[in-house]
Motif scaffolding. Structure first.
Motif, PDB file in Angstrom:
ATOM      1  N   ALA A  82      68.988  -7.017  50.414  1.00 36.49           N
ATOM      2  CA  ALA A  82      69.306  -6.520  51.755  1.00 36.49           C
ATOM      3  C   ALA A  82      68.025  -6.188  52.522  1.00 36.49           C
ATOM      4  O   ALA A  82      67.017  -5.790  51.933  1.00 36.49           O
ATOM      5  CB  ALA A  82      70.187  -5.282  51.656  1.00 36.49           C
ATOM      6  N   VAL A  83      68.101  -6.344  53.843  1.00 37.85           N
ATOM      7  CA  VAL A  83      66.951  -6.077  54.709  1.00 37.85           C
ATOM      8  C   VAL A  83      67.389  -5.185  55.861  1.00 37.85           C
ATOM      9  O   VAL A  83      68.423  -5.440  56.506  1.00 37.85           O
ATOM     10  CB  VAL A  83      66.343  -7.379  55.271  1.00 37.85           C
ATOM     11  N   MET A  84      66.590  -4.132  56.096  1.00 33.92           N
ATOM     12  CA  MET A  84      66.745  -3.288  57.279  1.00 33.92           C
ATOM     13  C   MET A  84      65.396  -3.277  57.995  1.00 33.92           C
ATOM     14  O   MET A  84      64.477  -2.584  57.582  1.00 33.92           O
ATOM     15  CB  MET A  84      67.173  -1.864  56.887  1.00 33.92           C
ATOM     16  N   LEU A 135      65.073  -3.859  51.206  1.00 36.46           N
ATOM     17  CA  LEU A 135      63.816  -3.788  51.949  1.00 36.46           C
ATOM     18  C   LEU A 135      64.094  -2.993  53.215  1.00 36.46           C
ATOM     19  O   LEU A 135      64.937  -3.401  54.029  1.00 36.46           O
ATOM     20  CB  LEU A 135      63.314  -5.188  52.308  1.00 36.46           C
ATOM     21  N   VAL A 136      63.390  -1.882  53.405  1.00 40.95           N
ATOM     22  CA  VAL A 136      63.738  -0.989  54.513  1.00 40.95           C
ATOM     23  C   VAL A 136      62.493  -0.568  55.297  1.00 40.95           C
ATOM     24  O   VAL A 136      61.495  -0.121  54.722  1.00 40.95           O
ATOM     25  CB  VAL A 136      64.522   0.246  53.995  1.00 40.95           C
ATOM     26  N   HIS A 137      62.560  -0.762  56.604  1.00 45.04           N
ATOM     27  CA  HIS A 137      61.480  -0.322  57.495  1.00 45.04           C
ATOM     28  C   HIS A 137      61.445   1.195  57.532  1.00 45.04           C
ATOM     29  O   HIS A 137      62.484   1.858  57.473  1.00 45.04           O
ATOM     30  CB  HIS A 137      61.719  -0.889  58.903  1.00 45.04           C
ATOM     31  N   LEU A 191      59.375  -0.649  50.754  1.00 41.57           N
ATOM     32  CA  LEU A 191      59.059  -0.064  52.051  1.00 41.57           C
ATOM     33  C   LEU A 191      58.370  -1.083  52.955  1.00 41.57           C
ATOM     34  O   LEU A 191      57.393  -1.729  52.554  1.00 41.57           O
ATOM     35  CB  LEU A 191      58.148   1.149  51.860  1.00 41.57           C
ATOM     36  N   LEU A 192      58.871  -1.214  54.172  1.00 42.95           N
ATOM     37  CA  LEU A 192      58.240  -2.009  55.223  1.00 42.95           C
ATOM     38  C   LEU A 192      57.542  -1.028  56.157  1.00 42.95           C
ATOM     39  O   LEU A 192      58.197  -0.300  56.896  1.00 42.95           O
ATOM     40  CB  LEU A 192      59.289  -2.838  55.974  1.00 42.95           C
ATOM     41  N   GLU A 201      55.332  -1.042  48.356  1.00 44.11           N
ATOM     42  CA  GLU A 201      55.214  -1.304  49.791  1.00 44.11           C
ATOM     43  C   GLU A 201      55.093  -2.815  49.953  1.00 44.11           C
ATOM     44  O   GLU A 201      54.436  -3.493  49.156  1.00 44.11           O
ATOM     45  CB  GLU A 201      53.988  -0.595  50.357  1.00 44.11           C
ATOM     46  N   TYR A 202      55.730  -3.371  50.957  1.00 47.50           N
ATOM     47  CA  TYR A 202      55.925  -4.818  51.087  1.00 47.50           C
ATOM     48  C   TYR A 202      54.623  -5.605  50.965  1.00 47.50           C
ATOM     49  O   TYR A 202      54.528  -6.564  50.178  1.00 47.50           O
ATOM     50  CB  TYR A 202      56.604  -5.109  52.428  1.00 47.50           C
TER      51      TYR A 202
END
Length: 549
Positions: A72-74, A120-122, A144-145, A161-162
Motif C-alpha cells: 500500500a502507498v500513501m 509506504l507512508v508519507h 517512511l516517505l 526510510e524510502y
C-alpha cells in the motif's frame, strides 16, 4: 459449434504476456535521457527510473514480499508513486493506492480489507496511521516517505526510510513472466452508500487500457493530441484510478513527466510555466481553483491541453479556459472502468465554430475509445435512439473493466447485471455518436411526471455572473413528487447579490425558448457557504441531501 481454428504454437515460441514490465521497454530504448521531475526537489532520467524500479523491487523482495502480497502507498503525486506503479506489480504483488482523503476509519477499513503487507507512508500522513495503528491487522513493514526532511519523531515502527531503503538494494533485477490476468492494482471507490468498495485490475487490463489511450490521444489530427513532444503533469491524485492511467501512457510514450506533490495553485502554475507543461488532466474544481489564482495572469497557458473528468464541466468554465488559449475537453470514465472510455475531441470543422458552439461539444462526454462498446439503454436493456434527445443508462463492455468488487459478490453481480457494466450515468447519444451525460440515475429529478436533469440546471445557473458554484438535488414534494432544490454559492464581495427571484427569472429565459422543460420553474433556491465534495473533488450529493433535506 464453431470448429477450433486456433493457430498452432511452436513449443519454443514466446507467448508475450501483456505485463506492466513491457511498458518500460520503449522509453529505455528511445528516450533513456528524458526527464522525470518532482516539484523543485528532484529530476532524473528514464534510465534512473528503471534503476530505481529495480531497487524498489529488490527492497520489497528482501522484506519478504512475495507474489500475491499487497503493498500500500500513501503519498502525494510523486516520482515514488510512479516507481510503485511499476515495481510492485512487476514482482507479482498487488499495489493498493490508498485514498488519503478518506477518514481514518475508512482508511483502516481499506488497509485491512485489501490485506496490506507493506505500507509506504508519507510523513504528512503519519498522524493518520498513528490514530489507527493498534487496529491494523496485517502490515508487517512501514516505510517512511520523508522528502528529505529531518528525522521524524513517531510511534510507528518504521522498517526504513524510502531513499535509504532503495540505496541498500541492488540496482539490477530480472522480472519474471507470469499470467497476464494476475491482479496488479487495487483501490477503493467511496460511491454514495455503504463502505468503500475495492476495484481491481490485471496486468492485461492496464496494458490494454494504456494502448487504447495511446491510440485515442495520439491519432487526432487537429486537437487534444498527446505526442512525444509533450510535457505531462497529472493534476488528478495518483491514488485515484492510477491518475486515470495516464502515468502508464506517458511512460510508455517516453515523454517528460512532472509530478507536483501536494496540490497548491501557485506551485502547479509555477511548474506549468517553468517546466513548460503541455498536457494535464483534472476535475473541474481544480481547474477553477487555478483560473481563480492571483498567480494565473503571470503564466502563459496557451499551449496547455487539459482533459476534464470526474464530474461535469460547465460551459462557463470551459469558455473561461478557452479564452486563455487552453485546449480543454472532456474525458469520461469511472473507477470501475480503469477509467477512460470516451473523449470529446473536435473534428476540423468543429474547430471552425464560434467559442460557444465549441464549448458545447467540449463539455459533452465524447466518443468512445477503440475497443469500447458503449450502449445507451432503457430499463429493458434496449438501446435508445441516437437522436441527441432520448435518454438511457450508459452500459459498457471493454477489455479493461473491473471484473467485480473485491470480496463483494452481491454488488459485483449488480454492477454486471445482464453482462454489461452498469455505470449509473444517464445520457443521450447524437447522430455523430457523441455521448452527453445528463445525470446520474440516482440524481435525476422526477417532477410532475417529467424528468429533470440536475446537471442541466447546474449548467444554467453557472452562467450567472454572481454564481460561484451550484449543486441541484431533488426535494420531496407532496404535489409534484419531487422538485429541484438549487444550493447556490455566490461570489464574494458582490455589491448587489442576486435574490431568488433573479435566479428564477434566469430559468424563465431558458424555458421561454424551449431549451428546458417548463417544470424547472418549480425550482427552490437556498444560498449556502460551500458545496460538499467527495475525496476526489466531486460534488457529494449524498452529503448535500443529508444536510439540506
Amino acid at each position: 459449434m464453431m470448429s477450433d481454428h486456433r493457430i498452432p504454437r511452436t513449443e519454443s515460441a514466446y507467448t508475450y504476456p501483456l505485463l506492466i514490465k513491457h511498458l518500460l521497454q520503449s522509453p529505455l530504448v528511445h528516450h533513456p535521457q528524458q526527464e522525470i521531475v518532482y516539484r523543485d526537489q528532484l529530476r532524473y532520467t528514464y534510465r534512473d527510473l528503471h534503476e530505481r524500479v529495480c531497487r524498489l523491487a529488490n527492497a520489497l523482495l528482501s522484506s519478504g514480499v512475495k507474489a500475491g502480497d499487497t503493498v500500500a502507498v500513501m503519498d502525494w503525486d510523486s516520482h515514488r508513486y510512479l516507481e510503485c506503479f511499476f515495481a510492485v506489480p512487476m514482482i507479482g504483488a498487488v499495489l493498493h493506492t490508498v485514498n488519503v482523503k478518506l477518514s481514518a476509519e475508512q482508511i483502516l477499513y481499506t488497509i485491512d480489507h485489501a490485506e496490506d503487507n507493506v505500507l509506504l507512508v508519507h510523513r504528512d500522513f503519519v498522524p493518520i496511521i498513528e490514530q489507527i495503528k493498534g487496529r491494523i491487522d496485517m502490515v508487517d513493514h512501514y516505510i517512511l516517505l520523508n522528502d528529505g526532511a529531518a528525522a521524524l519523531d513517531s510511534s510507528i515502527p518504521f522498517t526504513a526510510e524510502y531513499e535509504s531503503w532503495l540505496a541498500d538494494a541492488s540496482p539490477y533485477a530480472e522480472f519474471p513472466d507470469f499470467d497476464e490476468n494476475t491482479r496488479a492494482t487495487t483501490f477503493y471507490t467511496t460511491g454514495t452508500t455503504g463502505l468503500p468498495k475495492g476495484v481491481y485490475f490485471s496486468h492485461r487490463q492496464l496494458v490494454l487500457h494504456t494502448m487504447g489511450v495511446l491510440a485515442a490521444l495520439g491519432t487526432p489530427q487537429h486537437q487534444g493530441r498527446l505526442h512525444q513532444g509533450d510535457v505531462y503533469m497529472p493534476i488528478t491524485p495518483m491514488f485515484h484510478v492510477h491518475a486515470w492511467g495516464l502515468p502508464y501512457v506517458a511512460t510508455a510514450l517516453g515523454v517528460k513527466q512532472v509530478y507536483p506533490g501536494r496540490y497548491a495553485p501557485e506551485v502547479l502554475l509555477d511548474l506549468i510555466d517553468r517546466e513548460q507543461v503541455t498536457f494535464s488532466h483534472c476535475v473541474p474544481t481544480i481547474l477553477h481553483m487555478l483560473l481563480k489564482s492571483s498567480h494565473v495572469d503571470q503564466v502563459d497557458l496557451s499551449h496547455w491541453k487539459v482533459i476534464i473528468g470526474g464530474s461535469a464541466m460547465s460551459r462557463s468554465l470551459c469558455l473561461e479556459a478557452m479564452q486563455r488559449g487552453i485546449d480543454l475537453f472532456t474525458g469520461y470514465g469511472m473507477s470501475e472502468t480503469c477509467p477512460i472510455l470516451s473523449l470529446a475531441h473536435l473534428d476540423a470543422e468543429m474547430l471552425e465554430l464560434e467559442d460557444d458552439a465549441q464549448a458545447e461539444i467540449r463539455c459533452k462526454t465524447g466518443r468512445t475509445m477503440p475497443l469500447v462498446d458503449v450502449r445507451v439503454v432503457d430499463e429493458q436493456m434496449q438501446e435508445v435512439p441516437r437522436d441527441g434527445v432520448s435518454t438511457g443508462e450508459i452500459v459498457v463492455r471493454a477489455p479493461w473493466l473491473t471484473q467485480g468488487y473485491l470480496k463483494d459478490t452481491r454488488n459485483s453481480e449488480q454492477l454486471w447485471q445482464g453482462g454489461y457494466l452498469h455505470t449509473g450515468d444517464v445520457a443521450t447519444r447524437d447522430t455523430k455518436n457523441y455521448l452527453k451525460i445528463t445525470d446520474r440515475t440516482k440524481d435525476v429529478i422526477k417532477s410532475g411526471g417529467e424528468w429533470i436533469s440536475s446537471l442541466e440546471l447546474e449548467d444554467i445557473f453557472s452562467h450567472h455572473p454572481a454564481v460561484a458554484e451550484v449543486a441541484v438535488i431533488a426535494q420531496p414534494d407532496e404535489k409534484w413528487g419531487e422538485r429541484p432544490l438549487a444550493l447556490v454559492v455566490l461570489k464574494p464581495d458582490l455589491e448587489t447579490p442576486p435574490g431568488k427571484k433573479e435566479l428564477l427569472a434566469l430559468l424563465h429565459e431558458y424555458t421561454d425558448t424551449g431549451v428546458i422543460s417548463k417544470q424547472v420553474v418549480l425550482t427552490r433556491f437556498k444560498f449556502v457557504d460551500s458545496i460538499d465534495k467527495t475525496s476526489v473533488g466531486k460534488t457529494d450529493k449524498r452529503s448535500l441531501r443529508e444536510k439540506h433535506l
